[in-house]
Write a protein that holds these residues in place. Structure first.
Motif, PDB file in Angstrom:
ATOM      1  N   MET A   1       2.477  42.142  -4.599  1.00  0.00           N
ATOM      2  CA  MET A   1       3.786  41.864  -5.157  1.00  0.00           C
ATOM      3  C   MET A   1       4.886  42.436  -4.275  1.00  0.00           C
ATOM      4  N   LEU A   2       4.784  43.694  -3.883  1.00  0.00           N
ATOM      5  CA  LEU A   2       5.841  44.337  -3.108  1.00  0.00           C
ATOM      6  C   LEU A   2       6.023  43.664  -1.755  1.00  0.00           C
ATOM      7  N   TYR A   3       4.915  43.443  -1.040  1.00  0.00           N
ATOM      8  CA  TYR A   3       5.008  42.764   0.258  1.00  0.00           C
ATOM      9  C   TYR A   3       5.561  41.361   0.089  1.00  0.00           C
ATOM     10  N   ASP A   4       5.094  40.659  -0.927  1.00  0.00           N
ATOM     11  CA  ASP A   4       5.561  39.288  -1.162  1.00  0.00           C
ATOM     12  C   ASP A   4       7.073  39.255  -1.367  1.00  0.00           C
ATOM     13  N   ASN A   5       7.594  40.227  -2.102  1.00  0.00           N
ATOM     14  CA  ASN A   5       9.034  40.299  -2.337  1.00  0.00           C
ATOM     15  C   ASN A   5       9.785  40.611  -1.053  1.00  0.00           C
ATOM     16  N   VAL A   6       9.270  41.549  -0.269  1.00  0.00           N
ATOM     17  CA  VAL A   6       9.919  41.897   1.001  1.00  0.00           C
ATOM     18  C   VAL A   6       9.932  40.677   1.915  1.00  0.00           C
ATOM     19  N   LYS A   7       8.810  39.995   2.004  1.00  0.00           N
ATOM     20  CA  LYS A   7       8.710  38.813   2.862  1.00  0.00           C
ATOM     21  C   LYS A   7       9.704  37.738   2.431  1.00  0.00           C
ATOM     22  N   ALA A   8       9.770  37.468   1.131  1.00  0.00           N
ATOM     23  CA  ALA A   8      10.686  36.443   0.617  1.00  0.00           C
ATOM     24  C   ALA A   8      12.143  36.812   0.910  1.00  0.00           C
ATOM     25  N   LEU A   9      12.491  38.072   0.725  1.00  0.00           N
ATOM     26  CA  LEU A   9      13.858  38.503   0.986  1.00  0.00           C
ATOM     27  C   LEU A   9      14.183  38.482   2.476  1.00  0.00           C
ATOM     28  N   CYS A  10      13.205  38.820   3.305  1.00  0.00           N
ATOM     29  CA  CYS A  10      13.401  38.734   4.755  1.00  0.00           C
ATOM     30  C   CYS A  10      13.682  37.289   5.162  1.00  0.00           C
ATOM     31  N   GLU A  11      12.889  36.374   4.631  1.00  0.00           N
ATOM     32  CA  GLU A  11      13.090  34.958   4.942  1.00  0.00           C
ATOM     33  C   GLU A  11      14.477  34.498   4.507  1.00  0.00           C
ATOM     34  N   LYS A  12      14.884  34.937   3.342  1.00  0.00           N
ATOM     35  CA  LYS A  12      16.208  34.571   2.824  1.00  0.00           C
ATOM     36  C   LYS A  12      17.325  35.117   3.712  1.00  0.00           C
ATOM     37  N   LYS A  13      17.101  36.302   4.293  1.00  0.00           N
ATOM     38  CA  LYS A  13      18.112  36.947   5.142  1.00  0.00           C
ATOM     39  C   LYS A  13      17.987  36.535   6.609  1.00  0.00           C
ATOM     40  N   GLY A  14      16.933  35.768   6.941  1.00  0.00           N
ATOM     41  CA  GLY A  14      16.764  35.302   8.308  1.00  0.00           C
ATOM     42  C   GLY A  14      16.227  36.356   9.268  1.00  0.00           C
ATOM     43  N   VAL A  15      15.414  37.254   8.753  1.00  0.00           N
ATOM     44  CA  VAL A  15      14.812  38.303   9.584  1.00  0.00           C
ATOM     45  C   VAL A  15      13.304  38.303   9.328  1.00  0.00           C
ATOM     46  N   THR A  16      12.537  38.602  10.347  1.00  0.00           N
ATOM     47  CA  THR A  16      11.088  38.662  10.147  1.00  0.00           C
ATOM     48  C   THR A  16      10.687  40.035   9.627  1.00  0.00           C
ATOM     49  N   VAL A  17       9.527  40.094   8.997  1.00  0.00           N
ATOM     50  CA  VAL A  17       9.008  41.379   8.535  1.00  0.00           C
ATOM     51  C   VAL A  17       8.746  42.274   9.740  1.00  0.00           C
ATOM     52  N   TRP A  18       8.282  41.690  10.844  1.00  0.00           N
ATOM     53  CA  TRP A  18       8.036  42.449  12.073  1.00  0.00           C
ATOM     54  C   TRP A  18       9.322  43.113  12.563  1.00  0.00           C
ATOM     55  N   LYS A  19      10.436  42.358  12.555  1.00  0.00           N
ATOM     56  CA  LYS A  19      11.736  42.902  12.993  1.00  0.00           C
ATOM     57  C   LYS A  19      12.185  44.021  12.061  1.00  0.00           C
ATOM     58  N   LEU A  20      11.988  43.835  10.781  1.00  0.00           N
ATOM     59  CA  LEU A  20      12.322  44.858   9.795  1.00  0.00           C
ATOM     60  C   LEU A  20      11.558  46.147  10.093  1.00  0.00           C
TER      61      LEU A  20
ATOM     62  N   VAL B   1      13.757  50.074   3.109  1.00  0.00           N
ATOM     63  CA  VAL B   1      13.660  48.618   3.193  1.00  0.00           C
ATOM     64  C   VAL B   1      14.726  47.969   2.308  1.00  0.00           C
ATOM     65  N   ALA B   2      14.898  48.472   1.104  1.00  0.00           N
ATOM     66  CA  ALA B   2      15.922  47.930   0.192  1.00  0.00           C
ATOM     67  C   ALA B   2      17.316  48.066   0.819  1.00  0.00           C
ATOM     68  N   ASP B   3      17.598  49.221   1.390  1.00  0.00           N
ATOM     69  CA  ASP B   3      18.896  49.427   2.034  1.00  0.00           C
ATOM     70  C   ASP B   3      19.090  48.456   3.196  1.00  0.00           C
TER      71      ASP B   3
END
Length: 67
Positions: free
Chosen positions: A1-20, A47-49
């Motif tokens: 759940m947590l990773y899925d949310n981070v991934k979805a928000l990264c996609e929405k913001k136009g950044v990869t999880v790797w870049k994060l 991550v939230a910040d």
């Protein structure tokens, strides 16, 4: 759940999880493991910040987090 949310928000913001991970100084692929292993609260807050969302957004059910 947590990773899925981070991934979805990264996609929405136009950044990869790797870049994060790179920007926050986290080990490569460490966030991918967050569905199985719970990270420390400080890491989740960083991550939230970075994504400019409340920490609760990362803890929501995955179908709600991407909204």
């Amino acid at each position: 759940m947590l990773y899925d949310n981070v991934k979805a928000l990264c996609e929405k913001k136009g950044v990869t999880v790797w870049k994060l991970e790179q920007d926050l100084g986290l080990p490569h692929s460490s966030i991918r493991k967050w569905n199985e292993n719970e990270p420390g609260i400080r890491k989740v807050q960083k991550v939230a910040d970075y994504l400019q969302v409340p920490i609760e957004k990362l803890l929501e059910e995955p179908n709600l987090a991407a909204r």
